[in-house]
Design an enzyme around this catalytic site. Structure first.
Site, PDB file in Angstrom:
ATOM      1  N   GLY D 149     -10.499  -6.703   1.186  1.00 35.46           N
ATOM      2  CA  GLY D 149     -10.450  -6.174   2.545  1.00 35.46           C
ATOM      3  C   GLY D 149      -9.110  -5.566   2.856  1.00 35.46           C
ATOM      4  O   GLY D 149      -8.141  -5.676   2.103  1.00 35.46           O
ATOM      5  N   CYS D 150      -9.043  -4.927   4.013  1.00 31.53           N
ATOM      6  CA  CYS D 150      -7.962  -3.996   4.279  1.00 31.53           C
ATOM      7  C   CYS D 150      -6.626  -4.674   4.575  1.00 31.53           C
ATOM      8  O   CYS D 150      -5.647  -4.478   3.853  1.00 31.53           O
ATOM      9  CB  CYS D 150      -8.375  -3.053   5.394  1.00 31.53           C
ATOM     10  SG  CYS D 150      -9.042  -3.846   6.867  1.00 31.53           S
ATOM     11  N   TYR D 151      -6.555  -5.474   5.627  1.00 36.63           N
ATOM     12  CA  TYR D 151      -5.272  -6.100   5.947  1.00 36.63           C
ATOM     13  C   TYR D 151      -4.781  -6.987   4.803  1.00 36.63           C
ATOM     14  O   TYR D 151      -3.604  -6.920   4.424  1.00 36.63           O
ATOM     15  CB  TYR D 151      -5.378  -6.926   7.229  1.00 36.63           C
ATOM     16  CG  TYR D 151      -5.307  -6.161   8.525  1.00 36.63           C
ATOM     17  CD1 TYR D 151      -4.200  -5.384   8.851  1.00 36.63           C
ATOM     18  CD2 TYR D 151      -6.328  -6.256   9.467  1.00 36.63           C
ATOM     19  CE1 TYR D 151      -4.121  -4.720  10.068  1.00 36.63           C
ATOM     20  CE2 TYR D 151      -6.254  -5.596  10.685  1.00 36.63           C
ATOM     21  CZ  TYR D 151      -5.150  -4.826  10.992  1.00 36.63           C
ATOM     22  OH  TYR D 151      -5.074  -4.188  12.201  1.00 36.63           O
ATOM     23  N   ALA D 154      -3.289  -4.954   1.929  1.00 33.63           N
ATOM     24  CA  ALA D 154      -1.978  -4.381   2.256  1.00 33.63           C
ATOM     25  C   ALA D 154      -0.889  -5.446   2.193  1.00 33.63           C
ATOM     26  O   ALA D 154       0.182  -5.232   1.613  1.00 33.63           O
ATOM     27  CB  ALA D 154      -2.032  -3.729   3.646  1.00 33.63           C
TER      28      ALA D 154
END
Lengths: 338, 338, 338, 338
Positions: D149-151, D154
């Site tokens: 997933g994104c957060y 990162a």
């Protein structure tokens, strides 16, 4: 591998060529020329393509550096490619030029709209107009192509089949178009600063924008063109108004577009008007048209990405044809959305 | 203090009325009606005006709640104010309505463009069109005003003086306009989500947008209107094309605008085209026009903030006139820029 | 009428002062100084305020032009007001300075963070810090005020009551903030062009941004400040992390903010985090805070408009105090939204 | 050709999978499942990929439709893939799941952060975490992968090598991140409407955002995570603050990143902080880090495209590994810029 060079490598079109060529199966950008950033690494000039070109440098142009190059992509301010086109062509190198220099076949038109005498009128006849949908066979056999540029491509793709089918009076066209800010290039100006543009919409170049000349050359003797600046980085939407030559069914213009573009890989004809973001990052034009019985007008709308179908993508599409490659190589038909 | 009520208080125009009235010297919004958010605090509905209206609540509308109200601002979906206008007017309360319900003097036009029979045709004659620049004296003595709305205001302010001066053929106008997203209201739709709109520009409502009717009522029998959605929250730019009635000097249309608006506090005539952000948050329209000898057309461009001059600000300007207050009270001529 | 002059009139803060002063009941900007645009009409420099200042010109500064001026607003690059403050103050004129020159009481701190010796250290003691919520009485009686600037104002308003209430360790603060692009000023740079910023978010000034010094002066000995550039023209959001000095109830920081700002016209304390657009165009700060039992930290968040509460609005609020006017004169508490 | 199906085909990640797979050499999306748009043509659901998938329809999911499918991409709301994972895996089909359902190895953590009991805890052990840079070999041999997933992607890419190198205390991390609006998905909400977001920046999910759990699983026992919504469609920037375990040279964290990612095709380590638009549309993460002697902290910053490296691109990268294809097939390292 086919060796290409980019003139104007430090501008936005240069960066877009680098992005697209990074996934092209055959074409390689082996020399990058850009005077203002000469000596700098690509990573400093175009951080978005740094992962693909880590060690490459931008150089100052000199003709001798073209030895071994098969094809040159030129994305220079108007007036510049006139000075060097002969040096390129005389070496037998193919040239795809995005500047305005070789778009107008009549040097008097160049002088009128660009305000200066053409410096290489003898070369004009060697350039083919770089809209593959209209000039595919000529491009295949050309050594030199003048890509049409962003606004003209958007307007011509929307209107040309309607003029050719006799549905629209070519002497009375209005092209009302909006462009993203990258169309203004990378040079710093107050008019393209974030604070000026964000949340704002404006018309500019009223009545005398230079791209009028290129539209008239392709479409007919009288085009009124009004460009606008929209608060977005990419994209052009052209809303075109023609006087219908006769009453017709509402969808007759749409059918003319479908017929003209049935086999085109990069023109997508639809019934409802497109949005520019649908084509962002892609080489696709999405177009529509319809007849308005109430006012007797034909309305046509097209959306392109000014940096791809209106610049770097169109240039690569032309190069693919000139080099007898798959026409679609290195080009995507899908937009980056949302 | 003059007691006002807002119908449709939870929408964007309602919020803008609250913002503008927070610095108005006399008008106070003492009752806020908004069915979908009834019972909620203003702070929850409009957090940007919370510091000025901390404890105020939105209520469900009922006519009895209008007791003691001097003037009603109505910003409702079309079809709604028809149902309640009589109840307001019969109480002797002044009404400034932003909806389309009472803009068209001919109920047949309403039926044609809005697709439903008008429910209160007998009241149409009691409404004055709410463009102060054109109808100031009638507004002063009116009990009921139908504000013109955003696209019509932009187009009419740009074109009306040119039609009146006989420079432009009223039977053949094209209005090509771009609006910010707030013009679509606060209801949730995929077409107004951030992901759809950001970085994108699109035409919509091709050939049959309802505001065409209001432009034709004011300007002439034949208007072709194409709205566009621009990636900005506020602002309308209208680019208008008219057929010139005769050859003229390039600046003759500009002089006609200057003459018409010389004494207007909220219309600023300029030689070069405006940007929408110049008027953001203000009640100003910035307009320009010029003649194109090459194509025989007159081009006029106007910029307004759709929520102020195209909605809440125009409503307050009308209310100021109806209540014999300073016309400019509570309204700014300066945009919030950048 | 009170006569004011603006130094730095052609920048964004200058334009914002003109916008706000156009509705101020007493203050009038009678002289506008801006060297780079000297000789130009306000309409050419700030088209958004042109309707209010049609004939006014920007001039080149010279001290003699201050005759008759009651108060000077200075919005100059750092280093500039040091050179002219004495000339202003010696004339008995009040001065509200937005630059960094007189914010740091210790000239050694100025030298450390700004990389140059202070040119007028003897004047430092005459300046009061221009945050009315913290220094109201000193501002009332001051001749010279150093407004705090955008990032420091956002951070200090969020954190100061938490430090003062002993809830947060002043030696260990992190301020992570995002600013709109107008915070970078009007000078042209690639980093603030539309194409660079639109659709992008980035950190900059890692570890050594100058505003750290001003935050440390107000809040405590050790602040780690990370600014970010957000794709918006206006607004600052500061997200601040403090180490709690002891366990506490989750809402104890919020209660400390409510208590500190109960009587403040321009600080609005809320339970949930604000968005910058809620305060756009207004002089309001919206702030919140809470304790996190899981990590032992206090989180505080504030939103301001960098050009208003962080610049022009704060300057006018200070001027109102210095001139014994209504503190809120000419300033709105409501944001321009959406 | 390898036959794949997409679950959640009508959402943004579904559309991005279609875009990326349109240029993938081997993987073909032969079945598209999306209940809310079942029966609609791809052109209606995702107009940006219409040129590549003209006649394809979205279907309602039923397990029998998976016959002949080699690999499933699932991009569903959390809670959904728990219900159907067994049906997929029992058919011997490979699965790349983007939802949160199988990311947390401890079902108690799922219950705590997602507020509901896990419905398929027995399957948790069959899923490998889908961050190729950390789990490449496990992914190669896995039947089921839970993309991060994104957060989390990162934050983890920025911090993991610093924790592993012992430079940062894993018990005391702050992740302050900003996301583009597409991260919130395609469902309509006022918080993601254009008018709410444009020109605005806000924090949300204070102290209790669910992705905290996934960061803690990967990085250490105590992460304070604050997400923000930035006015852009795509991109995540994570600014991460760690307590240094000891004094070190300023560039020691950067060297740790360089060392960890030297051979990675999709992680680009740089000395200065990246901007999200540099990686838009690409599968690249650009990361940097440095030590701050003044405060004893390590600052790390990463930029990804939430829909590519944070979603569809990462899923394809995992699929490439699982299927023994070239890891980079169908994925670009260059951003679409500007």
């Amino acid at each position: 591998m086919i060796r290409t060079a980019i003139l104007g490598a430090s501008g936005y079109v240069g960066g877009e060529l680098l992005r697209l060529l990074s996934t092209h199966p055959v074409l390689r950008p082996v020399r990058l020329f850009g005077d203002s950033k000469a000596g700098q690494n690509v990573a400093a000039v175009h951080p978005h393509v740094a992962p693909a070109y880590r060690e490459v440098r931008v150089e100052r142009f000199e003709p001798a550096a073209l030895d071994g190059i098969d094809l040159v992509f030129a994305a220079l301010p108007h007036g510049e490619s006139q000075k060097i086109a002969a040096a390129i062509l005389d070496r037998g190198i193919k040239l795809v030029d995005l500047g305005a220099d070789f778009r107008l076949s009549d040097p008097a038109q160049y002088a009128r709209w660009y305000g200066e005498e053409h410096q290489a009128p003898a070369l004009l006849g060697r350039f083919v107009t770089g809209i593959p949908e209209l000039h595919r066979e000529a491009i295949r056999s050309a050594q030199a192509v003048a890509a049409a540029g962003c606004y003209p491509t958007a307007a011509i793709l929307a209107c040309k089949p309607l003029v050719e089918a006799g549905l629209v009076d070519p002497a009375n066209l209005i092209v009302d178009a909006a462009s993203g800010v990258s169309g203004a290039g990378r040079a710093l100006r107050e008019g393209t600063s974030f604070n000026t543009v964000a949340g704002s919409f404006a018309a500019y170049g009223l009545l005398d924008h230079r791209h009028t000349a290129e539209m008239e050359q392709a479409l007919g003797p009288r085009v009124l063109f009004t460009p606008h600046l929209a608060p977005m980085a990419r994209g052009i939407l052209a809303t075109c108004y023609g006087a219908a030559t006769r009453p017709m069914q509402a969808d007759e213009p749409l059918r003319a577009l479908r017929s003209a573009y049935a086999a085109e890989p990069f023109v997508h004809v639809i019934a409802d008007p497109p949005a520019t973001k649908w084509v962002a990052g892609s080489n696709t034009a999405q177009v529509t048209a319809r007849f308005d019985e109430r006012t007797g007008r034909v309305l046509a709308v097209s959306a392109i990405d000014n940096l791809v179908k209106g610049a770097a993508g169109q240039m690569i599409q032309c190069a693919n044809l000139m080099l007898d490659l798959e026409e679609t190589a290195g080009l995507s038909v899908c937009g980056v959305y949302p």
